[in-house]
Write a protein that holds these residues in place. Structure first.
Motif, PDB file in Angstrom:
ATOM      1  N   TRP A 163       0.791  -1.230   0.000  1.00 55.42           N
ATOM      2  CA  TRP A 163       0.000   0.000   0.000  1.00 55.42           C
ATOM      3  C   TRP A 163       0.820   1.276   0.000  1.00 55.42           C
ATOM      4  CZ3 TRP A 163      -5.128   0.055  -0.812  1.00 55.42           C
ATOM      5  CH2 TRP A 163      -5.796  -1.164  -0.712  1.00 55.42           C
ATOM      6  N   LEU A 169      -3.521   7.867   0.378  1.00 59.24           N
ATOM      7  CA  LEU A 169      -4.195   6.968   1.312  1.00 59.24           C
ATOM      8  C   LEU A 169      -4.293   7.636   2.689  1.00 59.24           C
ATOM      9  CD1 LEU A 169      -5.378   4.076   1.532  1.00 59.24           C
ATOM     10  CD2 LEU A 169      -3.135   3.341   2.347  1.00 59.24           C
ATOM     11  N   SER A 172      -6.462   6.894   8.359  1.00 60.60           N
ATOM     12  CA  SER A 172      -7.494   5.996   8.882  1.00 60.60           C
ATOM     13  C   SER A 172      -7.551   4.709   8.066  1.00 60.60           C
ATOM     14  CB  SER A 172      -8.861   6.684   8.865  1.00 60.60           C
ATOM     15  OG  SER A 172      -9.227   7.074   7.547  1.00 60.60           O
ATOM     16  N   ARG A 173      -7.311   4.817   6.761  1.00 63.85           N
ATOM     17  CA  ARG A 173      -7.285   3.634   5.905  1.00 63.85           C
ATOM     18  C   ARG A 173      -6.030   2.799   6.170  1.00 63.85           C
ATOM     19  NH1 ARG A 173     -10.588   0.903   3.437  1.00 63.85           N
ATOM     20  NH2 ARG A 173      -9.613   0.805   1.395  1.00 63.85           N
ATOM     21  N   GLU A 176      -6.769   0.745   9.099  1.00 63.04           N
ATOM     22  CA  GLU A 176      -7.710  -0.311   8.714  1.00 63.04           C
ATOM     23  C   GLU A 176      -6.983  -1.457   8.002  1.00 63.04           C
ATOM     24  OE1 GLU A 176     -11.227  -0.625   5.428  1.00 63.04           O
ATOM     25  OE2 GLU A 176     -11.318   1.103   6.788  1.00 63.04           O
ATOM     26  N   LYS A 177      -6.050  -1.109   7.105  1.00 61.81           N
ATOM     27  CA  LYS A 177      -5.319  -2.128   6.365  1.00 61.81           C
ATOM     28  C   LYS A 177      -4.410  -2.941   7.286  1.00 61.81           C
ATOM     29  CE  LYS A 177      -7.091  -1.366   2.411  1.00 61.81           C
ATOM     30  NZ  LYS A 177      -8.001  -2.392   1.841  1.00 61.81           N
TER      31      LYS A 177
END
Length: 235
Positions: A163, A169, A172-173, A176-177
């Motif tokens: 990522w 990005l 918060s993402r 999550e990842k």
């Protein structure tokens, strides 16, 4: 030779020039004839996958099994499989401790190598081991914690590597990842929020530093998170 070519039938000229081209650019793909010469493109052969690593040892203790393999060149990471799940190690590694096991657990492992381009080698041979029986004590607790840190770092670094190129990005993402990557067992799920928080706070640094910092950063984050949970009695 020039006169012979001038008076030859067109088909013979093409055949002759192709023959010359094959000698000059052997191993390449001939694309076109232009001005009486051969224009050759670069070879179209796909990049070869890495050589298969050799699995050299599986050493059991009460709650984990240490797996050792021979390193190979041209590798981004290693995949280690127990037949049902995968764990990951960086190119610099030649061992991985597979933790979170019960005493008297029988496990079989194999290893493959993955290149920077994503090509995977053949699997190594398989080796098996059975964890030892024994009473739980401080030593086994420390071994289990270390194995948990290594498993966490392998999964987190793999997630970062996948990522890190997404410049927009949101943090918060990122969290999550990381949580998704660690949601493989109950214990790692507990440390996932803190690991995600640590990694997201360093996301800008990681994107500027590059993918080679994925594993060192994951190690530090996982070490800190696991220690926090152990010291608080939540693991």
């Amino acid at each position: 030779m020039g006169a012979a070519l001038k008076n030859a039938a067109p088909l013979r000229v093409v055949t002759y020039m192709l023959a010359i081209g094959r000698k000059v650019v052997a191993g390449s793909t001939i694309m076109a004839l232009a001005g009486g010469g051969v224009v050759a493109a670069a070879s179209t052969a796909d990049a070869a996958p890495p050589a298969a690593p050799k699995l050299v040892s599986v050493t059991p203790s009460t709650n984990n099994i240490k797996i050792g393999w021979s390193r190979v060149s041209g590798v981004h990471n290693y995949n280690i499989s127990d037949g049902t799940s995968l764990r990951f190690a960086p190119a610099s590694a030649s061992t991985l401790t597979w933790g979170g096991l019960h005493p008297n657990s029988h496990k079989c492992f194999r290893v493959s190598a993955v290149s920077d381009g994503g090509e995977r080698s053949a699997w190594s041979q398989t080796k098996c081991a059975t964890t030892k029986a024994g009473n739980k004590g401080r030593g086994s607790d420390e071994q289990a914690a270390q194995a948990l840190k290594e498993q966490c770092a392998g999964l987190v670094s793999h997630a970062i590597y996948q990522w890190i190129d997404l410049r927009n990005l949101a943090t918060s993402r990122v969290r999550e990842k990381i949580t998704d990557a660690l949601d493989v067992n109950k214990t790692l799920g507990r440390v996932a929020p803190l690991v995600g928080q640590i990694i997201s706070s360093q996301w800008g640094y990681l994107q500027s530093a590059g993918k080679e910092q994925a594993f060192p950063t994951a190690i530090k984050a996982c070490d800190k998170a696991v220690d926090v949970f152990i010291n608080s009695g939540r693991l």
